[in-house]
Design an enzyme around this catalytic site. Structure first.
Site, mmCIF file in Angstrom:
data_model
loop_
_atom_site.group_PDB
_atom_site.id
_atom_site.type_symbol
_atom_site.label_atom_id
_atom_site.label_comp_id
_atom_site.label_asym_id
_atom_site.label_seq_id
_atom_site.Cartn_x
_atom_site.Cartn_y
_atom_site.Cartn_z
ATOM 1 C CB SER A 132 2.757 6.783 -1.562
ATOM 2 O OG SER A 132 2.686 6.700 -3.040
ATOM 3 C CE1 TYR A 145 3.788 12.620 -2.745
ATOM 4 C CE2 TYR A 145 4.389 10.518 -4.035
ATOM 5 C CZ TYR A 145 3.636 10.884 -3.342
ATOM 6 O OH TYR A 145 2.254 10.621 -2.995
#
Length: 257
Positions: A132, A145
């Site tokens: 990501s 995250y």
């Protein structure tokens, strides 16, 4: 002979798009995940599904790799959308939310690679980590995250460095906003707060992205297919950013745009 590809988190989003793209291309595809959607994608594409229960999809990957007929030449460890999730930062370290973020986005990738590594070495295969842009920068309210995603790049580089001499390639792809079910859920607070439709919410979060739009799962799947293909045979240890240009924006200059 068809290559064998294991896709963790193949029931929705990017993982499902990869299964739909790769299976018709002649790959023998195995998909794992934590939801029954995995079976639906398998029925649609002809892939083989293994459903693993939470906290991670590692059991499914292990099951694929233990089968004598399933010696994968490629492992797509999808942690950005398919096998991963974001949580708000906990009020103190080591809470359940933080552990969940690390398990879903990092521990599962570790376990999947460990399970498939003997076959990857035997077949001189490759691993693609779906990371990501949170692997490269820090977004708000996503401590676990972001931490896991940064570590995922380190895992990719270690696999590439340590097992490259045995013919194993490892790379990562870093998408920005992608129109997946997980991202749709992340739009809901913005939609409720400002009375926006889902399309308008995506437009809002992408207003400073040079391409002014999110990616589709199919667009990311096409990039994944390339990185896993023989055409990328010399590419290893690389991070491909597929974010519409979001990560190149000089934030302090936005006021002048």
């Amino acid at each position: 002979m068809a290559r064998v590809v294991v896709i963790t988190g193949g029931g929705t989003g990017i993982g499902a798009a990869c299964a739909r793209l790769m299976h018709p291309a002649g790959e023998r595809v195995f998909i794992t995940g934590r939801r029954d959607a995995v079976r639906a994608v398998a029925n649609e594409t002809g892939a083989t599904a293994l459903v693993a229960m939470p906290p991670t999809a590692r059991c499914g990957a292990s099951g694929c790799c233990r089968r004598s007929s399933t010696r994968p030449a490629g492992l797509m460890s999808s942690s950005a959308a398919p096998a991963g999730w974001a949580t708000a930062p906990p009020p103190r370290p080591a809470t359940a939310n933080e552990r969940e973020a690390l398990d879903g986005n990092l521990t599962s990738a570790f376990a999947s690679v460990r399970a498939c590594l003997p076959s990857l070495i035997a077949r001189r295969g490759n691993v693609l980590f779906v990371a990501s842009i949170a692997s490269l920068a820090a977004g708000p309210q996503a401590c676990g995250y972001v931490t896991a995603k940064h570590a995922l790049i380190g895992l990719m580089r270690s696999v590439a460095r340590d097992y490259g001499p045995q013919g194993v390639r490892a790379n990562a792809i870093c998408p920005g906003w992608v129109t997946t079910p997980m991202a749709d859920e992340e739009m809901h607070p913005l939609m409720q707060a400002e009375g926006l439709s889902l399309t308008e919410a995506y437009q809002r979060v992408c207003r400073d992205v040079p391409l002014r739009r999110p990616a589709s799962p199919e667009e990311i799947a096409q990039a994944c297919q390339f990185l896993c293909s023989p055409q990328a045979a010399i590419i290893s240890g690389a991070t491909l950013v597929a974010d519409g240009g979001a990560s190149i924006v000089d934030v302090p200059t936005l006021a002048f745009a």
